[in-house]
Scaffold this motif. Structure first.
Motif, PDB file in Angstrom:
ATOM      1  N   ARG A 145     -51.080 -17.971  21.692  1.00 47.23           N
ATOM      2  CA  ARG A 145     -50.034 -17.142  21.070  1.00 47.23           C
ATOM      3  C   ARG A 145     -49.771 -15.884  21.888  1.00 47.23           C
ATOM      4  O   ARG A 145     -48.630 -15.425  22.002  1.00 47.23           O
ATOM      5  CB  ARG A 145     -50.430 -16.785  19.639  1.00 47.23           C
ATOM      6  CG  ARG A 145     -50.370 -17.962  18.665  1.00 47.23           C
ATOM      7  CD  ARG A 145     -50.425 -17.479  17.214  1.00 47.23           C
ATOM      8  NE  ARG A 145     -51.693 -16.819  16.920  1.00 47.23           N
ATOM      9  CZ  ARG A 145     -52.755 -17.439  16.395  1.00 47.23           C
ATOM     10  NH1 ARG A 145     -52.688 -18.738  16.126  1.00 47.23           N
ATOM     11  NH2 ARG A 145     -53.854 -16.776  16.140  1.00 47.23           N
ATOM     12  N   SER A 146     -50.842 -15.309  22.466  1.00 45.98           N
ATOM     13  CA  SER A 146     -50.661 -14.086  23.254  1.00 45.98           C
ATOM     14  C   SER A 146     -49.836 -14.352  24.507  1.00 45.98           C
ATOM     15  O   SER A 146     -49.013 -13.510  24.913  1.00 45.98           O
ATOM     16  CB  SER A 146     -52.022 -13.500  23.633  1.00 45.98           C
ATOM     17  OG  SER A 146     -52.682 -14.314  24.590  1.00 45.98           O
ATOM     18  N   VAL A 147     -50.041 -15.513  25.122  1.00 45.69           N
ATOM     19  CA  VAL A 147     -49.247 -15.869  26.302  1.00 45.69           C
ATOM     20  C   VAL A 147     -47.813 -16.152  25.894  1.00 45.69           C
ATOM     21  O   VAL A 147     -46.858 -15.708  26.553  1.00 45.69           O
ATOM     22  CB  VAL A 147     -49.863 -17.090  27.018  1.00 45.69           C
ATOM     23  CG1 VAL A 147     -48.952 -17.557  28.158  1.00 45.69           C
ATOM     24  CG2 VAL A 147     -51.255 -16.766  27.536  1.00 45.69           C
ATOM     25  N   LYS A 148     -47.664 -16.879  24.828  1.00 51.74           N
ATOM     26  CA  LYS A 148     -46.323 -17.263  24.374  1.00 51.74           C
ATOM     27  C   LYS A 148     -45.468 -16.039  24.062  1.00 51.74           C
ATOM     28  O   LYS A 148     -44.235 -16.042  24.291  1.00 51.74           O
ATOM     29  CB  LYS A 148     -46.453 -18.149  23.140  1.00 51.74           C
ATOM     30  CG  LYS A 148     -45.174 -18.833  22.717  1.00 51.74           C
ATOM     31  CD  LYS A 148     -45.437 -19.818  21.581  1.00 51.74           C
ATOM     32  CE  LYS A 148     -44.144 -20.497  21.152  1.00 51.74           C
ATOM     33  NZ  LYS A 148     -44.396 -21.461  20.044  1.00 51.74           N
ATOM     34  N   ALA A 149     -46.087 -14.972  23.587  1.00 55.17           N
ATOM     35  CA  ALA A 149     -45.343 -13.764  23.235  1.00 55.17           C
ATOM     36  C   ALA A 149     -44.856 -13.015  24.469  1.00 55.17           C
ATOM     37  O   ALA A 149     -43.958 -12.161  24.363  1.00 55.17           O
ATOM     38  CB  ALA A 149     -46.224 -12.839  22.395  1.00 55.17           C
ATOM     39  N   ARG A 150     -45.408 -13.335  25.630  1.00 53.43           N
ATOM     40  CA  ARG A 150     -45.096 -12.568  26.838  1.00 53.43           C
ATOM     41  C   ARG A 150     -44.168 -13.304  27.808  1.00 53.43           C
ATOM     42  O   ARG A 150     -43.751 -12.725  28.818  1.00 53.43           O
ATOM     43  CB  ARG A 150     -46.392 -12.210  27.577  1.00 53.43           C
ATOM     44  CG  ARG A 150     -47.332 -11.339  26.760  1.00 53.43           C
ATOM     45  CD  ARG A 150     -48.676 -11.177  27.473  1.00 53.43           C
ATOM     46  NE  ARG A 150     -48.542 -10.547  28.780  1.00 53.43           N
ATOM     47  CZ  ARG A 150     -49.554 -10.386  29.645  1.00 53.43           C
ATOM     48  NH1 ARG A 150     -50.769 -10.828  29.314  1.00 53.43           N
ATOM     49  NH2 ARG A 150     -49.358  -9.804  30.812  1.00 53.43           N
ATOM     50  N   VAL A 151     -43.842 -14.565  27.529  1.00 51.74           N
ATOM     51  CA  VAL A 151     -43.034 -15.338  28.486  1.00 51.74           C
ATOM     52  C   VAL A 151     -41.829 -15.950  27.784  1.00 51.74           C
ATOM     53  O   VAL A 151     -41.798 -16.054  26.551  1.00 51.74           O
ATOM     54  CB  VAL A 151     -43.878 -16.455  29.154  1.00 51.74           C
ATOM     55  CG1 VAL A 151     -45.038 -15.852  29.939  1.00 51.74           C
ATOM     56  CG2 VAL A 151     -44.384 -17.454  28.128  1.00 51.74           C
ATOM     57  N   SER A 152     -40.883 -16.368  28.579  1.00 48.96           N
ATOM     58  CA  SER A 152     -39.676 -16.987  28.033  1.00 48.96           C
ATOM     59  C   SER A 152     -39.639 -18.490  28.290  1.00 48.96           C
ATOM     60  O   SER A 152     -38.690 -19.158  27.876  1.00 48.96           O
ATOM     61  CB  SER A 152     -38.433 -16.336  28.648  1.00 48.96           C
ATOM     62  OG  SER A 152     -38.463 -16.447  30.071  1.00 48.96           O
TER      63      SER A 152
END
Length: 551
Positions: A145-152
């Motif tokens: 989730r933390s990665v998903k929040a930072r990338v498009s």
């Protein structure tokens, strides 16, 4: 017979779809740039960008995309270099149990996805983390989730299908499911002819468990070399067949496929044996595609050379037998010539297979020395045994070779044959114990062992001493080989013909040692000096009459 067997072994396979087809490129393939002794476990290693660029330029000819597993060791250059040759990238982040390292790799991957948005197709956060037990499900979900929040770009996680079904909650945090389906490595291995159907059936099962989620078969394929697992045979023709059928069936069923892998990875052999390093569609050393379009696919591309080498060895075995009789004229029984013919035919057929196995199964200096020594012993055994059969000598016992001085043989031919016997015994015992204590990765040395064991047994059967005691060392080895052979059959299953064949070779060695006899004449307290002198004189006379044994 040698020619007929090799004609059959080298028969090419015909496939409806070529596994490598530049016209119909692969959708995606796993890529790791490590060559030779390079390994990702070396944190100081930085793979040359020039090497990566060379690889990607070749891969761009056969695939549209590459999947990576980390962004260190120089792999952070892949998106930049892939963009130059028109490749998309499934960018992997290797998640382990080190939080600081995880954070560093995540930052790098996030930055790369922003710098190369047209190249980075998706980010794979973690590879088989749950399978390896490196992280709890809740921690993994939080990381995703933390990665998903930072990338498009889309974000996914990759694991074997059983763990996706076991931890279905992870599916809520990813944009699509990346599932590994490897028929060869299943707990119940799947035969090559059933592999494609198995992959699609499992993919459908996973799809039904995650309705609404796109399914990417993130790893699938077949090894081109290595040991059998029950009925699953690692071979070149099976690899080509499985890859071809998986791609064809997946297209029909509308599944996306990433094959494992682009290049053979020799560094994996330290943990997964020969089979672990031979999943590539390209050779790991010369970086050439294994199955060029339009070229017949065979298990033994050099079969003509292997066949010719076997024929030469068979002729040499007969030549040694004939030359021995020429130097020591007498009329040997027909059984002796039958034994020579059996050894020559066996060695002639198996030499090419044994050499092929040595080339692919030797890893590191120790591996090359071990398998090379076994092959040398396998070649020497029928030659020395042919000489002994025609000279009327029996197989020497260990006491005659390395026992007390008064018991040792002074016959040079017998000592040479004994050295080959000792070398074969030690390597065979090592491989046999490996099949008991570490069987999962062990290869089966059936070809070389059979080449050596057949001549030893025929010599023992025909030229066995008529009296004497059974030596303790030979008895121990006989029991060891028989017990381990029975265990290997039980452990590997009756579908594994490589295990059955290897066990049969152990049985042959066991029977050879069980029939061994030691005649304690020289050096015993009860032996008269005249008898001892007569025995030694007889031995010297045998050496004089048998110079061919020096070969």
């Amino acid at each position: 017979m040698i020619a007929a067997v090799w004609w059959w072994l080298a028969a090419p396979v015909t496939l409806a779809r070529a596994p490598i087809d530049p016209v119909a490129k692969l959708e995606c393939v796993s890529y790791a740039p490590f060559r030779g002794s390079q390994t990702p476990l070396n944190s100081q290693l930085i793979v040359s960008p020039e090497h990566i660029q060379e690889d990607l330029a070749e891969l761009a000819k056969v695939t549209q995309c590459v999947r990576t597993y980390s962004v260190d060791n120089g792999l952070e250059k892949v998106p930049e270099l892939a963009s130059k040759v028109g490749l998309k990238v499934l960018l992997g982040i290797w998640i382990g149990n080190g939080r600081a390292k995880n954070a560093q790799l995540i930052d790098t991957a996030v930055a790369l996805s922003k710098e190369y948005p047209d190249t980075v197709k998706a980010i794979v956060v973690g590879n088989e983390v749950m399978l390896h037990g490196d992280m709890s499900a809740s921690d993994l979900r939080a990381t995703i989730r933390s990665v998903k929040a930072r990338v498009s770009v889309p974000v996914t996680y990759a694991d074997v299908w059983e763990y996706w079904l076991r931890y279905r909650e992870i599916g809520a945090d990813v944009d699509f499911i990346t599932v590994h389906i490897l028929p060869y490595w299943e707990n119940i291995p799947v035969r090559a002819e059933d592999a494609a159907a198995h992959v699609v059936a499992i993919a459908k099962q996973v799809a039904s468990a995650f309705p609404g989620k796109e399914i990417l078969i993130g790893e699938t394929g077949w090894p081109s070399n290595g040991r059998m697992r029950e009925g699953a045979i690692a071979s070149r023709t099976n690899q080509a067949r499985v890859v071809s059928e998986i791609l064809d069936l997946a297209k029909h069923e509308n599944f996306h496929v990433n094959l494992i892998e682009a290049y053979d990875a020799s560094w994996k052999r330290e943990w997964e044996g020969t089979v672990g390093g031979n999943w590539g569609l390209f050779d790991g050393t010369n970086r050439e595609v294994k199955y060029p379009p339009g070229v017949a696919i065979r298990n033994y591309p050099l079969w003509q050379l292997q066949m010719a080498s076997g024929m030469v060895l068979a002729i040499l075995i007969f030549a040694v037998a004939g030359l021995t009789l020429r130097r020591r004229p007498w009329m040997p029984p027909l059984a002796s010539w039958i034994a020579v013919a059996l050894s020559a035919t066996t060695a002639g057929i198996l030499l090419g297979i044994a050499a092929d196995k040595m080339f692919y199964e030797s890893y590191g200096l120790g591996g090359w020395l071990g398998w090379g020594a076994l092959l040398a012993a396998a070649i020497a055994s029928p030659l020395f045994c042919a000489n002994a059969l025609m000279a009327g000598r029996s197989l020497p016992t260990f006491l005659e070779l390395i026992g007390p001085r008064e018991d040792r043989t002074i016959s040079v031919p017998a000592m040479a044959l004994g050295f080959v016997l000792i070398l074969t015994t030690l390597i065979a015992a090592k491989t046999a114990l490996g099949l008991v204590f570490d069987p999962r990765w062990r290869d089966f040395p059936f070809a070389s062992l059979t080449m050596a064991a057949v001549p030893f047994l025929t010599l023992t059967l025909l030229n066995r001493p008529k009296s004497g005691t059974r030596p303790i060392a030979e008895t121990v080895f006989a029991v060891l080989f028989v017990v381990i052979a029975l265990y290997a059959i039980f452990n590997e299953g009756t579908d594994n013909w490589q295990a059955l064949w290897t066990s049969a070779a152990y049985f042959l060695l066991g029977a050879t040692f069980w029939r061994a006899r030691f005649m304690a004449v020289a050096g015993t307290a009860s032996a008269a000096p005249a008898v001892v002198a007569e025995t030694r004189a007889s031995t010297r006379k045998e050496e004089e009459l048998d110079p061919v044994g020096m070969l």
